[in-house]
Design a protein around this motif. Sequence first.
Motif, mmCIF file in Angstrom:
data_model
loop_
_atom_site.group_PDB
_atom_site.id
_atom_site.type_symbol
_atom_site.label_atom_id
_atom_site.label_comp_id
_atom_site.label_asym_id
_atom_site.label_seq_id
_atom_site.Cartn_x
_atom_site.Cartn_y
_atom_site.Cartn_z
ATOM 1 N N PHE A 55 0.211 -13.629 -63.966
ATOM 2 C CA PHE A 55 -0.589 -12.440 -63.618
ATOM 3 C C PHE A 55 -1.757 -12.804 -62.720
ATOM 4 O O PHE A 55 -2.065 -12.121 -61.765
ATOM 5 N N ASP A 56 -2.450 -13.917 -63.044
ATOM 6 C CA ASP A 56 -3.579 -14.321 -62.203
ATOM 7 C C ASP A 56 -3.084 -14.521 -60.771
ATOM 8 O O ASP A 56 -3.673 -14.052 -59.820
ATOM 9 N N PHE A 57 -1.976 -15.232 -60.736
ATOM 10 C CA PHE A 57 -1.452 -15.585 -59.424
ATOM 11 C C PHE A 57 -1.092 -14.351 -58.620
ATOM 12 O O PHE A 57 -1.354 -14.225 -57.455
ATOM 13 N N GLU A 58 -0.477 -13.415 -59.363
ATOM 14 C CA GLU A 58 -0.002 -12.201 -58.703
ATOM 15 C C GLU A 58 -1.182 -11.451 -58.097
ATOM 16 O O GLU A 58 -1.144 -11.040 -56.952
ATOM 17 N N GLU A 59 -2.290 -11.369 -58.860
ATOM 18 C CA GLU A 59 -3.476 -10.685 -58.331
ATOM 19 C C GLU A 59 -3.903 -11.349 -57.037
ATOM 20 O O GLU A 59 -4.052 -10.733 -56.005
ATOM 21 N N GLU A 60 -4.085 -12.685 -57.138
ATOM 22 C CA GLU A 60 -4.607 -13.435 -55.995
ATOM 23 C C GLU A 60 -3.617 -13.313 -54.830
ATOM 24 O O GLU A 60 -3.988 -13.050 -53.717
ATOM 25 N N ASP A 61 -2.335 -13.448 -55.177
ATOM 26 C CA ASP A 61 -1.312 -13.464 -54.154
ATOM 27 C C ASP A 61 -1.295 -12.134 -53.390
ATOM 28 O O ASP A 61 -1.377 -12.086 -52.178
ATOM 29 N N VAL A 62 -1.202 -11.049 -54.126
ATOM 30 C CA VAL A 62 -1.067 -9.731 -53.495
ATOM 31 C C VAL A 62 -2.308 -9.415 -52.657
ATOM 32 O O VAL A 62 -2.210 -8.882 -51.565
ATOM 33 N N ASP A 63 -3.484 -9.771 -53.158
ATOM 34 C CA ASP A 63 -4.705 -9.433 -52.427
ATOM 35 C C ASP A 63 -4.843 -10.170 -51.103
ATOM 36 O O ASP A 63 -5.546 -9.721 -50.217
ATOM 37 N N LYS A 64 -4.194 -11.320 -51.010
ATOM 38 C CA LYS A 64 -4.356 -12.070 -49.758
ATOM 39 C C LYS A 64 -3.260 -11.747 -48.746
ATOM 40 O O LYS A 64 -3.259 -12.274 -47.643
ATOM 41 N N LEU A 65 -2.322 -10.916 -49.161
ATOM 42 C CA LEU A 65 -1.204 -10.636 -48.261
ATOM 43 C C LEU A 65 -1.503 -9.412 -47.391
ATOM 44 O O LEU A 65 -2.297 -8.551 -47.742
ATOM 45 N N GLU A 66 -0.809 -9.354 -46.264
ATOM 46 C CA GLU A 66 -0.894 -8.125 -45.455
ATOM 47 C C GLU A 66 0.473 -7.859 -44.839
ATOM 48 O O GLU A 66 1.280 -8.767 -44.667
ATOM 49 N N ILE A 67 0.687 -6.579 -44.551
ATOM 50 C CA ILE A 67 1.904 -6.194 -43.825
ATOM 51 C C ILE A 67 1.517 -6.032 -42.364
ATOM 52 O O ILE A 67 0.514 -5.367 -42.062
ATOM 53 N N ARG A 68 2.293 -6.681 -41.490
ATOM 54 C CA ARG A 68 2.013 -6.508 -40.070
ATOM 55 C C ARG A 68 3.219 -5.836 -39.420
ATOM 56 O O ARG A 68 4.355 -6.282 -39.616
ATOM 57 N N VAL A 69 2.945 -4.757 -38.677
ATOM 58 C CA VAL A 69 4.031 -4.076 -37.963
ATOM 59 C C VAL A 69 3.772 -4.254 -36.475
ATOM 60 O O VAL A 69 2.686 -3.921 -35.982
ATOM 61 N N ASP A 70 4.725 -4.833 -35.753
ATOM 62 C CA ASP A 70 4.589 -4.971 -34.292
ATOM 63 C C ASP A 70 5.651 -4.115 -33.630
ATOM 64 O O ASP A 70 6.807 -4.119 -34.067
ATOM 65 N N LEU A 71 5.259 -3.397 -32.565
ATOM 66 C CA LEU A 71 6.251 -2.617 -31.824
ATOM 67 C C LEU A 71 6.546 -3.279 -30.498
ATOM 68 O O LEU A 71 5.630 -3.765 -29.824
ATOM 69 N N TRP A 72 7.827 -3.259 -30.135
ATOM 70 C CA TRP A 72 8.267 -3.937 -28.902
ATOM 71 C C TRP A 72 9.163 -3.023 -28.103
ATOM 72 O O TRP A 72 9.855 -2.166 -28.650
ATOM 73 N N ASN A 73 9.143 -3.240 -26.788
ATOM 74 C CA ASN A 73 10.078 -2.541 -25.914
ATOM 75 C C ASN A 73 11.170 -3.552 -25.549
ATOM 76 O O ASN A 73 10.880 -4.574 -24.931
ATOM 77 N N ALA A 74 12.414 -3.263 -25.956
ATOM 78 C CA ALA A 74 13.506 -4.214 -25.693
ATOM 79 C C ALA A 74 13.790 -4.226 -24.194
ATOM 80 O O ALA A 74 14.090 -3.191 -23.609
#
Length: 802
Positions: A182-201
């Motif tokens: 549980f400790d790890f999960e808290e720390e882990d989730v808080d340091k993560l981010e979702i990055r969305v990049d858009l590209w033109n093929a």
Amino acid sequence: MRDCYCTVNLDQEEVFRTKIVEKSLCPFYGEDFYCEIPRSFRHLSFYIFDRDVFRRDSIIGKVAIQKEDLQKYHNRDTWFQLQHVDADSEVQGKVHLEMRLSEVITDTGVVCHKLATRIFECQGLPIVNGQCDPYATVTLAGPYRSEAKKTKVKKKTNNPQFDEVFYFEVTRPCSYSKKSHFDFEEEDVDKLEIRVDLWNASNLKFGDEFLGELRIPLKVLRQSSSYEAWYFLQPRDNGSKSLKPGDLGSLRLNVVYTEDHVFSSDYYSPLRDLLLKSADVEPVSASAAHILGEVCREKQEAAIPLVRLFLHYGKIVPFISAIANAEVERTQDPNTIFRGNSLTSKCIDEMMKLAGMHYLHVTLKPIIEEICQSHKPCEIDPVKLKDGENLENNLENLRQYVDRIFNVISKSGVSCPTVMCDIFFSLRESAAKRFQDDLDVRYTAVSSFIFLRFFAPAILSPNLFQLTPHHTDPQTSRTLTLISKTIQTLGSLSKSKSASFKESYMATFYEFFNEQKYADAVKNFLDLISSSGRRDHKSIEQAILLKEGFMIKRAQGRKRFGMKNFKKRWFRLTNHEFTYQKSKGDQPLYSIPIENILAVEKLEEESFKMKNMFQVIQPERALYIQANNCVEAKDWIDILTKVSQCNKKRLTVYHPSAYLNGHWLCCKASSDSAPGCTPCTGGLPANIQLDIDGDRETERIYSLFNLYMNKLEKMQEACGSKSVYDGPEQEEYSTFIIDDPQETYKTLKQIITGVGALEQEHAQYKRDKFKKTKYGSQEHPIGDKSFQSYIRQQSEISTHSI
């Protein structure tokens, strides 16, 4: 040296382009662009390009002004530093996504979290080199991991619907550490981010183009396990490379940006009715319209919306007659009649610009174009003669030009718009009545407008009257200045012509025109345009060119066999027909008489996966056309709708999509003659020159009254002191014209009440909107700076009101 041009863009869509100034590092463009903005935007951007004959033009730099900052620079000449342009900093568009965090128990009994990220859609992505084939990558990134997944590529759209879900595991199993997971999960989730990049093929070797990114920390899931919002795309962090800011040069701009928040008609009735009855108020100086002219800093500010409002409601002639009559009564010397910058002269200027633009074009455009193209030397100042120029030849060139322009003007009386003639008639009557001993005043009252303030300025600066697309070159400009001076003097009918020139060479030149036939021609022309109840103008209406330019059309299938492909064509619209030809000056390939246009409407992008398309619907088929940008598409649709507005057979319903593969894409009906499935828009006034929204002009006038509220209150005090004492006026009140203090006071009271009521409506609307608005919604995506500053203002206002 460089050959540079500049483009004007809404975000990254080019809407205007200047001419190319060759071999200069300090090019002067001096061009004016005006447009109604047909869609929402974040930046008004200006790009400077260096023309390259062999390769693609190279970009030097850009100026991007955020929409919320436009007000800061409103109507001020400002120098902006050019910024570097790199693909990583050029972004536009928004993304709709959702994230969910859910617990999953694995076979070994370990609790593990799964993150589902769903990309619904994007809107308003940029079109790069004429195409947009977007895809997105979704990356879960943290201190010790980076895991990326990719959507499908969506072809030929800048509003892709992805609707794809990606799953990531976010909790490490216990074996990683002795601590409870549980400790790890808290720390882990808080340091993560979702990055969305858009590209033109890209199909090219250079790799795909970056369109923008967004980064969302998983902290947002602390409050609830699911989260959904719209986001504006952002530039890459490393997009702003640290370069010296001053090494690209700068660009001087003057941007005038107005935004009117217009309610529906009934809100404006009290103020509008008060303004419209101005012509009947006795004395006219006590009317609402005259008071607006008194309190505005510049008479021009008041004249523009007033003229448009009175024109729209068909009351311009009585209004201008009333204020002109009052001005003539105050004039002491017949030689100074209508020479000042009064409300009357500004209103007549504005009226001539609106109602007389076509008349000006029909009369002057052909000869102005010829002067610009032929480059004949016309310098008659002996000091300024170039080597190899002959003074005699130049005098003859100039004399011929003046003669031709004088002839086209003096013979154009029959085409002068009725509304202008009716106003000139009333000016002439007022002047003749006031100065009965002066026989010429009936002519000078009219010539001071038609020659001094209409024809002469148009010859001097043809680009301001759309007679030429750009500023003229120095030599042509000098020629036009000399012609304009001569025409102005010819039209003024002053007694001692030669004395009216400061320069001796102009006086000498003028001797050519010191004949009685010129004075007679001017008087005949002025008599014709200032006589009331003249001809029926339908009978002499010749074809007037309204708009022309290159666009892309789809073959209409008039031939049984053959490809229905897209071709670039030169389109021309007159008040008689709409035609296209291969290139300018060719014979028309196809012509649609105006009476055959049944409707003009936008075409949905889905039809051909092409932007800025519209359709001109005729009895047997529709012509599908693509304009170069959104502003041009709107212009064409507006003007085509206006010319065909009075057609007997206009449609009430239409198909918003094309007929392809045996059915209509919009309603799936299979017959190509099936009636439309959507009501037509249209509904503009039939008169081509005057597309005016009365409510919008009233809103404009309300804003002006509101801006100058302290002057209205001062004027009220002035009426009070004047009616009570009628003695020596206080200095600060003497700036206002007050003929009847009691009447003026009554009108002022009504204005202040009307403006106050509208102000409350605006405030209430803002409060309601503020309550309903959600940050992260489609209208206000996260990253919308204008909305953040709006929230700040609103919270300050509500704190003050508390």
